[in-house]
Design a protein around this motif. Structure first.
Motif, PDB file in Angstrom:
ATOM      1  N   LEU A   3      12.058  -0.891  -5.785  1.00 19.76           N
ATOM      2  CA  LEU A   3      13.370  -0.244  -5.868  1.00 19.76           C
ATOM      3  C   LEU A   3      13.792   0.319  -4.511  1.00 19.76           C
ATOM      4  O   LEU A   3      13.994   1.519  -4.329  1.00 19.76           O
ATOM      5  N   ILE A   4      13.911  -0.609  -3.566  1.00 15.84           N
ATOM      6  CA  ILE A   4      14.408  -0.296  -2.228  1.00 15.84           C
ATOM      7  C   ILE A   4      15.512  -1.308  -1.919  1.00 15.84           C
ATOM      8  O   ILE A   4      15.583  -2.361  -2.560  1.00 15.84           O
ATOM      9  N   PRO A   5      16.386  -1.014  -0.959  1.00 19.07           N
ATOM     10  CA  PRO A   5      17.493  -1.944  -0.678  1.00 19.07           C
ATOM     11  C   PRO A   5      17.037  -3.367  -0.365  1.00 19.07           C
ATOM     12  O   PRO A   5      17.747  -4.329  -0.639  1.00 19.07           O
ATOM     13  N   GLU A   6      15.840  -3.503   0.202  1.00 25.39           N
ATOM     14  CA  GLU A   6      15.336  -4.828   0.579  1.00 25.39           C
ATOM     15  C   GLU A   6      14.536  -5.504  -0.525  1.00 25.39           C
ATOM     16  O   GLU A   6      13.988  -6.585  -0.326  1.00 25.39           O
ATOM     17  N   GLY A  49       6.477 -11.905   7.233  1.00 26.37           N
ATOM     18  CA  GLY A  49       7.937 -11.811   7.185  1.00 26.37           C
ATOM     19  C   GLY A  49       8.405 -10.498   6.582  1.00 26.37           C
ATOM     20  O   GLY A  49       9.343  -9.861   7.089  1.00 26.37           O
ATOM     21  N   VAL A  50       7.751 -10.071   5.513  1.00 27.24           N
ATOM     22  CA  VAL A  50       8.119  -8.811   4.857  1.00 27.24           C
ATOM     23  C   VAL A  50       7.829  -7.630   5.778  1.00 27.24           C
ATOM     24  O   VAL A  50       8.633  -6.695   5.879  1.00 27.24           O
ATOM     25  N   TYR A  51       6.687  -7.680   6.447  1.00 22.13           N
ATOM     26  CA  TYR A  51       6.337  -6.588   7.363  1.00 22.13           C
ATOM     27  C   TYR A  51       7.403  -6.441   8.455  1.00 22.13           C
ATOM     28  O   TYR A  51       7.859  -5.327   8.757  1.00 22.13           O
ATOM     29  N   LYS A  52       7.807  -7.552   9.062  1.00 21.60           N
ATOM     30  CA  LYS A  52       8.820  -7.508  10.121  1.00 21.60           C
ATOM     31  C   LYS A  52      10.148  -6.974   9.587  1.00 21.60           C
ATOM     32  O   LYS A  52      10.833  -6.185  10.254  1.00 21.60           O
ATOM     33  N   LEU A  53      10.514  -7.411   8.388  1.00 26.11           N
ATOM     34  CA  LEU A  53      11.756  -6.940   7.773  1.00 26.11           C
ATOM     35  C   LEU A  53      11.748  -5.426   7.604  1.00 26.11           C
ATOM     36  O   LEU A  53      12.701  -4.732   7.996  1.00 26.11           O
ATOM     37  N   LEU A  54      10.670  -4.896   7.018  1.00 26.03           N
ATOM     38  CA  LEU A  54      10.605  -3.461   6.751  1.00 26.03           C
ATOM     39  C   LEU A  54      10.404  -2.656   8.031  1.00 26.03           C
ATOM     40  O   LEU A  54      10.889  -1.528   8.149  1.00 26.03           O
ATOM     41  N   ASP A  93       0.845  -1.186   0.000  1.00 30.11           N
ATOM     42  CA  ASP A  93       0.000   0.000   0.000  1.00 30.11           C
ATOM     43  C   ASP A  93       0.886   1.243   0.000  1.00 30.11           C
ATOM     44  O   ASP A  93       2.113   1.149  -0.121  1.00 30.11           O
ATOM     45  N   SER A  94       0.291   2.398   0.146  1.00 29.76           N
ATOM     46  CA  SER A  94       1.049   3.650   0.051  1.00 29.76           C
ATOM     47  C   SER A  94       2.035   3.838   1.207  1.00 29.76           C
ATOM     48  O   SER A  94       2.943   4.666   1.122  1.00 29.76           O
ATOM     49  N   ASP A  95       1.880   3.084   2.289  1.00 26.76           N
ATOM     50  CA  ASP A  95       2.809   3.148   3.424  1.00 26.76           C
ATOM     51  C   ASP A  95       3.850   2.034   3.375  1.00 26.76           C
ATOM     52  O   ASP A  95       4.540   1.785   4.374  1.00 26.76           O
ATOM     53  N   MET A  96       3.952   1.339   2.238  1.00 27.69           N
ATOM     54  CA  MET A  96       4.894   0.241   2.039  1.00 27.69           C
ATOM     55  C   MET A  96       4.580  -0.962   2.937  1.00 27.69           C
ATOM     56  O   MET A  96       5.463  -1.760   3.259  1.00 27.69           O
ATOM     57  N   LYS A  97       3.331  -1.105   3.315  1.00 21.87           N
ATOM     58  CA  LYS A  97       2.923  -2.291   4.067  1.00 21.87           C
ATOM     59  C   LYS A  97       2.436  -3.354   3.079  1.00 21.87           C
ATOM     60  O   LYS A  97       1.686  -3.034   2.154  1.00 21.87           O
ATOM     61  N   PRO A  98       2.864  -4.601   3.238  1.00 24.95           N
ATOM     62  CA  PRO A  98       2.487  -5.640   2.285  1.00 24.95           C
ATOM     63  C   PRO A  98       0.987  -5.918   2.300  1.00 24.95           C
ATOM     64  O   PRO A  98       0.400  -6.098   3.368  1.00 24.95           O
ATOM     65  N   VAL A  99       0.395  -5.941   1.125  1.00 23.74           N
ATOM     66  CA  VAL A  99      -1.043  -6.225   1.002  1.00 23.74           C
ATOM     67  C   VAL A  99      -1.295  -7.322  -0.032  1.00 23.74           C
ATOM     68  O   VAL A  99      -2.426  -7.533  -0.450  1.00 23.74           O
ATOM     69  N   PHE A 100      -0.235  -8.025  -0.418  1.00 23.79           N
ATOM     70  CA  PHE A 100      -0.406  -9.065  -1.439  1.00 23.79           C
ATOM     71  C   PHE A 100      -1.107 -10.314  -0.909  1.00 23.79           C
ATOM     72  O   PHE A 100      -1.448 -11.211  -1.675  1.00 23.79           O
ATOM     73  N   ALA A 141      -2.892 -21.457  -0.059  1.00 22.06           N
ATOM     74  CA  ALA A 141      -2.580 -20.156  -0.654  1.00 22.06           C
ATOM     75  C   ALA A 141      -2.591 -19.059   0.407  1.00 22.06           C
ATOM     76  O   ALA A 141      -1.691 -18.207   0.461  1.00 22.06           O
ATOM     77  N   LYS A 142      -3.595 -19.082   1.269  1.00 22.72           N
ATOM     78  CA  LYS A 142      -3.689 -18.057   2.320  1.00 22.72           C
ATOM     79  C   LYS A 142      -2.520 -18.146   3.293  1.00 22.72           C
ATOM     80  O   LYS A 142      -1.910 -17.127   3.644  1.00 22.72           O
ATOM     81  N   GLN A 143      -2.190 -19.372   3.730  1.00 21.68           N
ATOM     82  CA  GLN A 143      -1.086 -19.536   4.670  1.00 21.68           C
ATOM     83  C   GLN A 143       0.239 -19.070   4.056  1.00 21.68           C
ATOM     84  O   GLN A 143       1.032 -18.393   4.708  1.00 21.68           O
ATOM     85  N   ALA A 144       0.451 -19.426   2.789  1.00 19.73           N
ATOM     86  CA  ALA A 144       1.702 -19.042   2.113  1.00 19.73           C
ATOM     87  C   ALA A 144       1.843 -17.529   2.031  1.00 19.73           C
ATOM     88  O   ALA A 144       2.911 -16.978   2.344  1.00 19.73           O
ATOM     89  N   LEU A 145       0.781 -16.852   1.618  1.00 22.26           N
ATOM     90  CA  LEU A 145       0.854 -15.402   1.466  1.00 22.26           C
ATOM     91  C   LEU A 145       0.870 -14.680   2.810  1.00 22.26           C
ATOM     92  O   LEU A 145       1.548 -13.654   2.962  1.00 22.26           O
ATOM     93  N   ASP A 146       0.141 -15.201   3.794  1.00 23.02           N
ATOM     94  CA  ASP A 146       0.185 -14.606   5.133  1.00 23.02           C
ATOM     95  C   ASP A 146       1.591 -14.712   5.717  1.00 23.02           C
ATOM     96  O   ASP A 146       2.118 -13.748   6.309  1.00 23.02           O
TER      97      ASP A 146
END
Length: 431
Positions: A381-384, A417-422, A213-220, A407-412
């Motif tokens: 286009l960010i370092p991560e 993981g991405v949220y914690k990283l960022l 989203d616009s705050d770089m929070k994963p929404v996929f 599918a839900k478990q994989a994406l969640d």
């Protein structure tokens, strides 16, 4: 031994002297689009009197060697030819300068380059693309235009066989041409890698979803994301059993050997698939932009975009000379001149050339696709960016494909993981 040392020393002096005598020192990977722009150097020197030397480094070592040159302060290169994915890190570190700050850069006509917005930081252009490609569908024209195939397809599905525009059409065509073991409906890249993630991303965008989203929070991991992942898995039913182990080169080889009707791959594949020396389907191949949900036909959606281009090192003594090379190499007429060597021109005006289209007819479809999409890099286009795909999305999508996760478990799991990283990197402070 002394003789060898003396000869080697003389060789080093000769090479060093040549490099030092050059007005411009360029560096690039070893690749077909580098060979394309290298063909322009003699004309450039003849017209400007500027001497150019080029060092080429194998792709696997290129970025690290380029970075070492900058961090060591040697200033080996004036104009690096680099991937779009690399330039933000080099710009942030101060190793490359804004090209748009150099007097005369307005002559580059940035509006003629569809993916130029990806090369901008804080309103300044750091990279001028020379070639570009999209992720889409490469397909067999001999099968799609065959009267018997067309008749059978219409009888079975109730509409004309054509390059797919919608995801439903794409799946119908994959089902229709699924005739194992001699022919498969589609070629995919299923190895646990970034290649696999591209199949998910293209569908996510094609269904109106997004990675962040616009705050770089994963929404996929939305409902759209789950539907996209499930759609991706459905297509593997109509691919060869080996496809789950494929990366780009494997997929390209399968398609070149006439084993599939379509390949979900990048447009560079067309140069190889249309080469009669290596391909059984040469002259029988074309391109379509990635299909989308029927409700989103006509909408401008993200589509996988790859480009390499020229940057200017901050240490260069004469930025005007560096700019002269970039202006010359990326002129529409020069991009047209060398495109057949193995690259797709980065300028829309070059894609309109009638002589070029006559030799590479699929460029018309490519131009239509890139004009009607939002050219979007392989990863943010960010370092991560690369880590997000390789360490979080790829393994979780692979686990879903192999039946380890839903599918839900994989994406969640990937999104968490991405949220914690960022979050650890400070992206969400104050948000």
């Amino acid at each position: 031994m002394k003789t060898f040392s003396f000869v080697f020393a003389v060789f080093v002096l000769i090479v060093s002297g040549t490099l030092l005598s050059a007005d411009l020192r360029l560096v690039s990977e070893v690749g077909i689009h580098t060979e394309a722009w290298k063909a322009l150097i003699k004309d450039f020197t003849d017209q400007t009197g500027i001497n150019v030397e080029v060092e080429q480094i194998p792709y696997a070592q290129y970025f690290n060697q380029l970075l070492l040159s900058y961090t060591s302060g040697r200033g080996d290169y004036d104009v690096p030819y680099i991937s779009l994915l690399w330039y933000p890190a080099l710009a942030k570190a101060g190793y490359i300068s804004p090209i748009s700050d150099i007097p005369g850069s307005n002559q580059l006509n940035f509006d003629d380059i569809p993916g130029i917005s990806n090369a901008v930081i804080d309103g300044k252009v750091y990279l001028v693309p020379f070639y570009q490609e999209l992720g889409g569908i490469v397909y067999r024209t001999d099968l799609f235009n065959n009267p018997e195939e067309r008749k059978k397809f219409k009888e079975q599905f109730g509409y004309e066989l054509q390059p797919p525009e919608t995801l439903k059409q794409y799946l119908d065509v994959a089902k229709f041409f699924y005739r194992p073991p001699d022919l498969y409906g589609v070629t995919l890249m299923g190895q646990r890698s970034i290649h696999l993630v591209t199949h998910f991303m293209q569908r996510l965008w094609a269904m109106g979803g997004q990675l962040f989203d616009s705050d770089m929070k994963p929404v996929f991991n939305s409902d759209v994301g789950i539907a996209a992942l499930e759609n991706m898995k459905e297509f593997f039913k109509y691919a060869s059993p080996s496809s789950k182990n494929y990366v780009f080169q494997d997929a390209l080889s399968e398609f070149e050997n006439g084993k599939s009707a379509m390949a979900e791959i990048w447009t560079t594949a067309l140069f190889y698939a249309n080469n009669p020396d290596i391909s059984k389907v040469a002259g029988k191949v074309s391109f379509a932009g990635f299909p989308r949900d029927e409700k989103l036909l006509g909408a401008k959606l993200p589509m996988l975009y790859i480009t390499w281009g020229f940057a200017i090192s901050s240490s260069v003594k004469d930025k005007e000379k560096a700019l002269e090379w970039i202006k010359f190499a990326t002129k529409p007429e020069n991009e047209i001149k060398v495109s057949q060597i193995g690259c797709i021109p980065a300028r829309l005006s070059a894609l309109d050339d009638s002589r070029l289209i006559e030799k590479l007819p699929w460029l018309s479809m490519f131009k239509e696709a890139i004009e009607n999409c939002i050219p979007t890099p392989l990863y943010p286009l960010i370092p991560e960016g690369q880590q997000i795909l390789s360490d979080y999305l790829a393994p979780n999508i692979s686990d879903y494909l192999s039946g380890v996760k839903t599918a839900k478990q994989a994406l969640d799991d990937a999104a968490n993981g991405v949220y914690k990283l960022l979050e650890e990197q400070g992206y969400y402070k104050g948000k």
